[in-house]
Scaffold this motif. Structure first.
Motif: not given
Length: 160
Positions: A44-47, A55-58, A71-80
């Motif tokens: 859902a965060g990716k969507r 805000a919803q993604a974070a 999970n490095a990808d998840l940490q990157t997405d959260l940072g983004f």
């Protein structure tokens, strides 16, 4: 009987093509391409990212990272997501964690470099550009993107 053999070979060939297509379709930079299938919040965060609902993604990525903190990808997405919310301290925290987990994460190096530019720290952005040059033995999109961002930051329109 020959027709049956042809059907079996055709079916095996089609199955092999389908399996290969799923491998090719996966993002080659992801450390765990199946996380979205296993974690509804991550998916859902990716969507939410696709919709630019930062805000919803974070919020969703934060919930997912509580279950998947390494999970490095998840940490990157959260940072983004935090970077797009202009919450740079949180963005840097998660990018650094992604790089700690996967020092060769091309996307984490690109995004943290861009975040450094957003906060006026050219020297730190250039350190991550250097890291990408060492990681990308062949030209990669992340390297090109950060080179371009640095050139724009400098006002050098003749660079990539």
């Amino acid at each position: 009987m020959r027709t049956f053999g042809k059907l079996v070979r055709a079916s095996l060939f089609a199955a092999a093509i389908a399996a290969f297509a799923s491998i090719v379709a996966a993002d080659p930079t992801e450390t765990d391409p199946d996380l979205a299938a296993r974690d509804a919040d991550y998916a859902a965060g990716k969507r939410a990212v696709e919709k630019k609902d930062w805000a919803q993604a974070a919020r969703l990525f934060d919930r997912a990272q509580q279950r998947n903190p390494d999970n490095a990808d998840l940490q990157t997405d959260l940072g983004f997501s935090y970077r797009n919310l202009k919450q740079y301290d949180l963005a840097f925290k998660h990018y650094r964690r992604a790089i700690e987990l996967d020092p060769r994460s091309r996307s984490a190096h690109e995004y943290i470099g861009e975040a450094y530019l957003m906060t006026g720290d050219l020297a730190s952005a250039e350190r991550h550009l250097k890291a990408l040059k060492e990681i990308c033995l062949l030209p990669c999109e992340e390297l090109k993107d950060l080179e371009h961002a640095i050139a724009e930051y400098r006002g050098d329109k003749s660079r990539p």
